[in-house]
Design an enzyme around this catalytic site. Sequence first.
Site, PDB file in Angstrom:
ATOM      1  N   GLU A 153       7.478  -6.299  -2.791  1.00 25.79           N
ATOM      2  CA  GLU A 153       6.098  -6.729  -2.555  1.00 25.79           C
ATOM      3  C   GLU A 153       5.779  -7.912  -3.469  1.00 25.79           C
ATOM      4  O   GLU A 153       5.973  -7.823  -4.687  1.00 25.79           O
ATOM      5  CB  GLU A 153       5.121  -5.570  -2.833  1.00 25.79           C
ATOM      6  CG  GLU A 153       3.669  -5.957  -2.960  1.00 25.79           C
ATOM      7  CD  GLU A 153       3.109  -6.601  -1.702  1.00 25.79           C
ATOM      8  OE1 GLU A 153       2.537  -7.703  -1.812  1.00 25.79           O
ATOM      9  OE2 GLU A 153       3.251  -5.996  -0.614  1.00 25.79           O
ATOM     10  N   ASP A 202       0.816  -1.214   0.000  1.00 26.31           N
ATOM     11  CA  ASP A 202       0.000   0.000   0.000  1.00 26.31           C
ATOM     12  C   ASP A 202       0.851   1.266   0.000  1.00 26.31           C
ATOM     13  O   ASP A 202       0.344   2.366  -0.247  1.00 26.31           O
ATOM     14  CB  ASP A 202      -0.942   0.015   1.210  1.00 26.31           C
ATOM     15  CG  ASP A 202      -0.199  -0.136   2.526  1.00 26.31           C
ATOM     16  OD1 ASP A 202       0.411   0.854   2.975  1.00 26.31           O
ATOM     17  OD2 ASP A 202      -0.220  -1.235   3.105  1.00 26.31           O
ATOM     18  N   ASP A 254      -0.370 -11.736   8.514  1.00 28.05           N
ATOM     19  CA  ASP A 254      -0.090 -12.671   9.603  1.00 28.05           C
ATOM     20  C   ASP A 254       0.622 -13.919   9.061  1.00 28.05           C
ATOM     21  O   ASP A 254       0.587 -14.193   7.855  1.00 28.05           O
ATOM     22  CB  ASP A 254      -1.396 -13.042  10.317  1.00 28.05           C
ATOM     23  CG  ASP A 254      -2.030 -11.817  10.974  1.00 28.05           C
ATOM     24  OD1 ASP A 254      -1.272 -10.937  11.418  1.00 28.05           O
ATOM     25  OD2 ASP A 254      -3.265 -11.742  11.031  1.00 28.05           O
ATOM     26  N   ASP A 294       6.672  -5.620   6.626  1.00 24.84           N
ATOM     27  CA  ASP A 294       5.278  -5.172   6.719  1.00 24.84           C
ATOM     28  C   ASP A 294       4.430  -6.226   6.023  1.00 24.84           C
ATOM     29  O   ASP A 294       4.066  -6.087   4.858  1.00 24.84           O
ATOM     30  CB  ASP A 294       5.132  -3.807   6.040  1.00 24.84           C
ATOM     31  CG  ASP A 294       3.704  -3.278   6.087  1.00 24.84           C
ATOM     32  OD1 ASP A 294       2.857  -3.925   6.735  1.00 24.84           O
ATOM     33  OD2 ASP A 294       3.438  -2.238   5.472  1.00 24.84           O
ATOM     34  N   SER A 295       4.156  -7.298   6.744  1.00 22.68           N
ATOM     35  CA  SER A 295       3.503  -8.453   6.136  1.00 22.68           C
ATOM     36  C   SER A 295       2.144  -8.719   6.766  1.00 22.68           C
ATOM     37  O   SER A 295       1.774  -8.141   7.788  1.00 22.68           O
ATOM     38  CB  SER A 295       4.378  -9.700   6.320  1.00 22.68           C
ATOM     39  OG  SER A 295       4.340 -10.119   7.677  1.00 22.68           O
TER      40      SER A 295
END
Length: 287
Positions: free
Chosen positions: A111, A91, A169, A166-167
């Site tokens: 990403e 994002d 779960d 920044d992943s």
Amino acid sequence: MPYSEEERAFIEWYPRGYGVGFKVTRRLFETQTKYQRLELYETEGFGKLLVLDGTVQLVEVGEESYHEVLVHPVMLAHPNPRRVLVIGGGDGGTLREVLKHKTVEKAIMVEIDEGVVEASYLYLDVAKDLLDRLIKGEEERAKLIIGDGVEYLKNTEERFDVIIVDSTDPVGPAKLLFSEEFYRTAYEKLNEKGLYITQAGSVYLFTNELLDAYKAMKKVFDKVYYFSFPVIGYASPWSFLVGVKGDIDFTRVDVSRAPEKLYYYDPERHETLFQMPKYVRELLEKE
């Protein structure tokens, strides 16, 4: 289904019947990407909502409560963060915060799901201008790579001062990002002094996952810190883990380098991050 057309609401259900929900005015977009189901909604009071495989990733109003805390504590604790790697974060919010630091000379965002980047660019007011420059290759200090972050880190010759994961779960495509093997790779790709940070789930509802990640990181990093923060849209408090390579003291930050306008993270009250429920802290300290 988490989304109820009749009730005009989206609810993410956590273990033991706990839910986090938003009133929804309309569904904007949905698709099955190569890796996951992606949905976008317009909420009643929090702007647009991004959902991946039924889990809330962010809402526009309050997304900084996650992105600021994931980025600025490690950036301000590191003495000179010049090279930064972001794994995930399609994002653009995490990279947006990274680039607020003038010390940064090069930042790379890897990403795995191009669909997340495209949907975020088209629909979200989070980092639209930044994503536009990245897609066009016009951002001087940053680069976007569409690919597997695990494989990228394993094969790259680059070395980093800060690695930010920044992943989603630890299930599906993100599961390997919480493994001891991946932590060892990350440690090797940090410079002599380096910091690694990852989100680690709900303190109350994903306690076992937090403990497992903490235990694995302690086998690898010179020191591991844990902290929590209330994140809008998540089953808060939300946990974060920081791995240290070298002699960096994560309990101290350089307030003089803090970006001018922050909404949620307060560098002058950095110590408040380390509050953790007593029973969770005791479980962590047994590891």
